[in-house]
Design a protein around this motif. Structure first.
Motif, PDB file in Angstrom:
ATOM      1  N   LYS A  55      -6.208  -1.230  12.901  1.00  0.00           N
ATOM      2  CA  LYS A  55      -6.396   0.012  12.840  1.00  0.00           C
ATOM      3  C   LYS A  55      -7.957   0.309  13.120  1.00  0.00           C
ATOM      4  N   GLY A  56      -8.621  -0.777  12.798  1.00  0.00           N
ATOM      5  CA  GLY A  56     -10.280  -0.770  13.047  1.00  0.00           C
ATOM      6  C   GLY A  56     -10.548   0.132  11.480  1.00  0.00           C
ATOM      7  N   ARG A  57     -10.016  -0.256  10.532  1.00  0.00           N
ATOM      8  CA  ARG A  57     -10.274   0.702   9.185  1.00  0.00           C
ATOM      9  C   ARG A  57     -11.252   0.002   8.352  1.00  0.00           C
ATOM     10  N   PRO A  58     -12.145   0.764   7.762  1.00  0.00           N
ATOM     11  CA  PRO A  58     -13.153   0.237   6.804  1.00  0.00           C
ATOM     12  C   PRO A  58     -12.477  -0.371   5.655  1.00  0.00           C
ATOM     13  N   ALA A  59     -13.100  -1.651   5.172  1.00  0.00           N
ATOM     14  CA  ALA A  59     -12.396  -2.385   4.225  1.00  0.00           C
ATOM     15  C   ALA A  59     -12.422  -1.808   2.807  1.00  0.00           C
ATOM     16  N   ASP A  60     -13.379  -0.768   2.691  1.00  0.00           N
ATOM     17  CA  ASP A  60     -13.384  -0.067   1.387  1.00  0.00           C
ATOM     18  C   ASP A  60     -12.544   1.246   1.330  1.00  0.00           C
ATOM     19  N   ASN A  61     -11.667   1.498   2.352  1.00  0.00           N
ATOM     20  CA  ASN A  61     -10.730   2.645   2.324  1.00  0.00           C
ATOM     21  C   ASN A  61      -9.301   2.014   1.888  1.00  0.00           C
ATOM     22  N   PRO A  62      -8.847   2.328   0.460  1.00  0.00           N
ATOM     23  CA  PRO A  62      -7.528   1.772   0.034  1.00  0.00           C
ATOM     24  C   PRO A  62      -6.652   2.141   0.785  1.00  0.00           C
ATOM     25  N   LEU A  63      -5.440   1.561   0.375  1.00  0.00           N
ATOM     26  CA  LEU A  63      -4.184   1.416   1.132  1.00  0.00           C
ATOM     27  C   LEU A  63      -3.258   2.283  -0.043  1.00  0.00           C
ATOM     28  N   ILE A  64      -2.328   2.957   0.596  1.00  0.00           N
ATOM     29  CA  ILE A  64      -1.115   3.285  -0.306  1.00  0.00           C
ATOM     30  C   ILE A  64       0.046   2.369  -0.451  1.00  0.00           C
ATOM     31  N   ILE A  65       0.700   1.990  -1.479  1.00  0.00           N
ATOM     32  CA  ILE A  65       1.735   0.990  -1.522  1.00  0.00           C
ATOM     33  C   ILE A  65       2.828   1.856  -1.717  1.00  0.00           C
ATOM     34  N   HIS A  66       3.891   1.376  -1.093  1.00  0.00           N
ATOM     35  CA  HIS A  66       5.084   2.262  -1.080  1.00  0.00           C
ATOM     36  C   HIS A  66       6.428   1.408  -1.532  1.00  0.00           C
ATOM     37  N   ILE A  67       7.188   2.087  -2.470  1.00  0.00           N
ATOM     38  CA  ILE A  67       8.038   1.209  -3.051  1.00  0.00           C
ATOM     39  C   ILE A  67       9.442   2.045  -2.989  1.00  0.00           C
ATOM     40  N   ALA A  68      10.488   0.937  -3.258  1.00  0.00           N
ATOM     41  CA  ALA A  68      11.791   1.682  -2.991  1.00  0.00           C
ATOM     42  C   ALA A  68      12.818   2.154  -4.366  1.00  0.00           C
ATOM     43  N   GLU A  69      11.908   1.598  -5.462  1.00  0.00           N
ATOM     44  CA  GLU A  69      12.592   1.903  -6.714  1.00  0.00           C
ATOM     45  C   GLU A  69      11.402   2.198  -7.589  1.00  0.00           C
ATOM     46  N   HIS A 124      12.102   9.553   2.967  1.00  0.00           N
ATOM     47  CA  HIS A 124      12.571   9.175   4.146  1.00  0.00           C
ATOM     48  C   HIS A 124      13.830   8.007   4.179  1.00  0.00           C
ATOM     49  N   PRO A 125      15.031   8.142   4.414  1.00  0.00           N
ATOM     50  CA  PRO A 125      16.066   7.291   4.198  1.00  0.00           C
ATOM     51  C   PRO A 125      15.752   5.934   5.040  1.00  0.00           C
ATOM     52  N   ILE A 126      15.186   5.909   6.071  1.00  0.00           N
ATOM     53  CA  ILE A 126      14.655   4.701   7.186  1.00  0.00           C
ATOM     54  C   ILE A 126      13.598   4.041   6.157  1.00  0.00           C
ATOM     55  N   ALA A 127      12.460   4.613   5.906  1.00  0.00           N
ATOM     56  CA  ALA A 127      11.738   3.995   4.829  1.00  0.00           C
ATOM     57  C   ALA A 127      12.075   3.445   3.626  1.00  0.00           C
ATOM     58  N   LEU A 128      12.863   4.025   2.830  1.00  0.00           N
ATOM     59  CA  LEU A 128      13.525   3.772   1.631  1.00  0.00           C
ATOM     60  C   LEU A 128      14.425   2.409   2.072  1.00  0.00           C
ATOM     61  N   GLU A 129      15.184   2.347   2.899  1.00  0.00           N
ATOM     62  CA  GLU A 129      16.098   1.261   3.212  1.00  0.00           C
ATOM     63  C   GLU A 129      15.279  -0.011   3.772  1.00  0.00           C
ATOM     64  N   LEU A 130      14.199   0.176   4.572  1.00  0.00           N
ATOM     65  CA  LEU A 130      13.499  -0.781   4.945  1.00  0.00           C
ATOM     66  C   LEU A 130      12.740  -1.563   3.881  1.00  0.00           C
ATOM     67  N   ILE A 131      12.137  -0.814   3.025  1.00  0.00           N
ATOM     68  CA  ILE A 131      11.437  -1.190   1.668  1.00  0.00           C
ATOM     69  C   ILE A 131      12.555  -2.113   0.963  1.00  0.00           C
ATOM     70  N   ARG A 132      13.578  -1.575   0.659  1.00  0.00           N
ATOM     71  CA  ARG A 132      14.650  -2.198  -0.044  1.00  0.00           C
ATOM     72  C   ARG A 132      15.129  -3.541   0.522  1.00  0.00           C
ATOM     73  N   SER A 134      13.549  -5.329   2.502  1.00  0.00           N
ATOM     74  CA  SER A 134      12.279  -6.155   2.716  1.00  0.00           C
ATOM     75  C   SER A 134      12.127  -7.012   1.287  1.00  0.00           C
ATOM     76  N   GLY A 135      12.502  -6.219   0.374  1.00  0.00           N
ATOM     77  CA  GLY A 135      12.304  -6.666  -1.143  1.00  0.00           C
ATOM     78  C   GLY A 135      10.843  -6.910  -1.557  1.00  0.00           C
ATOM     79  N   ARG A 136       9.957  -6.231  -0.732  1.00  0.00           N
ATOM     80  CA  ARG A 136       8.649  -6.290  -1.041  1.00  0.00           C
ATOM     81  C   ARG A 136       8.009  -4.890  -1.150  1.00  0.00           C
ATOM     82  N   PRO A 137       7.025  -4.631  -1.996  1.00  0.00           N
ATOM     83  CA  PRO A 137       6.295  -3.325  -2.102  1.00  0.00           C
ATOM     84  C   PRO A 137       5.497  -3.500  -0.562  1.00  0.00           C
ATOM     85  N   VAL A 138       5.487  -2.208   0.019  1.00  0.00           N
ATOM     86  CA  VAL A 138       4.895  -2.091   1.190  1.00  0.00           C
ATOM     87  C   VAL A 138       3.700  -1.309   1.552  1.00  0.00           C
TER      88      VAL A 138
END
Length: 341
Positions: A55-69, A124-132, A134-138
């Motif tokens: 992304k060319g994103r500054p390192a001090d710009n935090p990311l949001i973690i997406h979870i499925a449960e 979004h159902p696609i996002a939720l299913e993808l995260i589930r 993967s079994g990983r917080p994204v």
């Protein structure tokens, strides 16, 4: 080589391919109800670093973690107050991000070096299913080059990242069109860091008074506790000017500006709720919901039309209007014309 996976809005066996890539530390762009996200395993430092690089994103710009449960929240946050549980029960899955003290297991790179973590459960159902699967917080910021308009269609992601990431999941247009609302719960009173897809008024019905950070109103912050607070965001190549005020006065001023810029030999685009004569025009819709769904697409399409200047109509800051105006002012670099009448 980038794999593009077209699919409908529901679970699909082809998502197993994308989920495997997440587990392998690769980058996968996918639709959420807000905008498309550029996802990687949030606990894999190497994978997260690739998000920043792509992304060319500054390192001090935090990311949001997406979870499925909802239970995954306890694996990421050191403290989960009652208000967080109450909000999660009411609004998750949905466009609400909660900022809480982080656990040591969450890498500093994911949180921009902060001792807090931003978490949401997408609807979004696609996002939720993808995260589930993967079994990983994204970890998933918007899937655009840093500073450019956010992507609301897979084609926008293709424009920015084809050949640079491993996979793009095409789930069609995103239904909300602006990023999630970010709420900081680390203080005594909930603090709105970024207005978004969940209106502030709905949150206040559940938790009562919410303080508003100046960045939520369009003032740049010194420290980015959430995405969109500190750096230039959402900007096309063309210069953007926002016109705010009473509806009739705004429409009149837009027409005047079009003529002024044309006399200077500039090509002018307009994005507004009413028709205007210009070199390129994008109709945003009539309601705040329609405008929110269309603003990023409008900025991208007017840019593709090759205009030099984009004149954008401001709307009332109620409901999703607060998020719309936050995005427009940032896209304009705070070049705002306020008219009376």
């Amino acid at each position: 080589m980038t794999i593009v996976i077209p699919m409908k809005a529901g679970p699909d066996k082809r998502l197993k391919v994308a989920a495997r890539l997440i587990r392998e530390g690769k980058l996968v762009a996918f639709p959420t109800e807000t905008v498309y996200g550029l996802g990687a395993d949030a606990l894999n430092e190497k994978a997260v670093r690739r998000i920043f690089e792509a992304k060319g994103r500054p390192a001090d710009n935090p990311l949001i973690i997406h979870i499925a449960e909802r239970e995954w929240l306890f694996e990421l946050a050191r403290e989960v107050p009652e208000v967080a549980l109450k909000l999660g029960e009411r609004f998750w899955p949905g466009p609400l991000t909660l900022v809480l003290p982080k656990r040591e297991e969450v890498p500093d790179i994911t949180t921009g070096g902060l001792d807090t973590v931003a978490v949401r459960m997408p609807a979004h159902p696609i996002a939720l299913e993808l995260i589930r699967l993967s079994g990983r917080p994204v970890a998933a910021p918007s899937a655009n080059i840093s500073g450019k308009p956010s992507p609301t269609e897979a084609g926008h992601v293709v424009d920015d990242f084809y050949g640079r990431i491993e996979c793009i999941v095409d789930g069609g247009s995103t239904p909300i069109g602006v990023e999630s609302t970010v709420l900081d719960l680390t203080g005594d009173v909930p603090l709105l860091l970024r207005p978004g897809g969940l209106p502030l008024e709905e949150i206040e019905k559940v938790v009562g008074r919410v303080e508003i950070h100046p960045a939520a109103k369009g003032i740049e912050a010194d420290v980015a506790k959430a995405p969109g607070m500190k750096y230039k965001h959402y900007s096309p190549n063309a210069q953007v000017i926002v016109v705010e005020g009473s509806r009739e006065a705004v429409q009149k001023r837009i027409d005047e500006l079009v003529q002024e810029f044309r006399r200077k030999g500039l090509k002018v685009g307009v994005m507004a709720t009413e028709e205007h004569e210009a070199d390129a025009f994008f109709h945003l819709g009539k309601t705040a919901e329609e405008v929110a769904r269309n603003i990023f697409r409008a900025l991208r399409e007017l840019d593709k039309a090759g205009v030099d200047v984009i004149i954008a109509e401001g709307i009332e800051e109620k409901g999703l209007g607060l998020a719309v105006m936050n995005r427009l002012r940032k896209a304009a670099g705070y070049r705002v014309i306020r008219v009376q009448g």
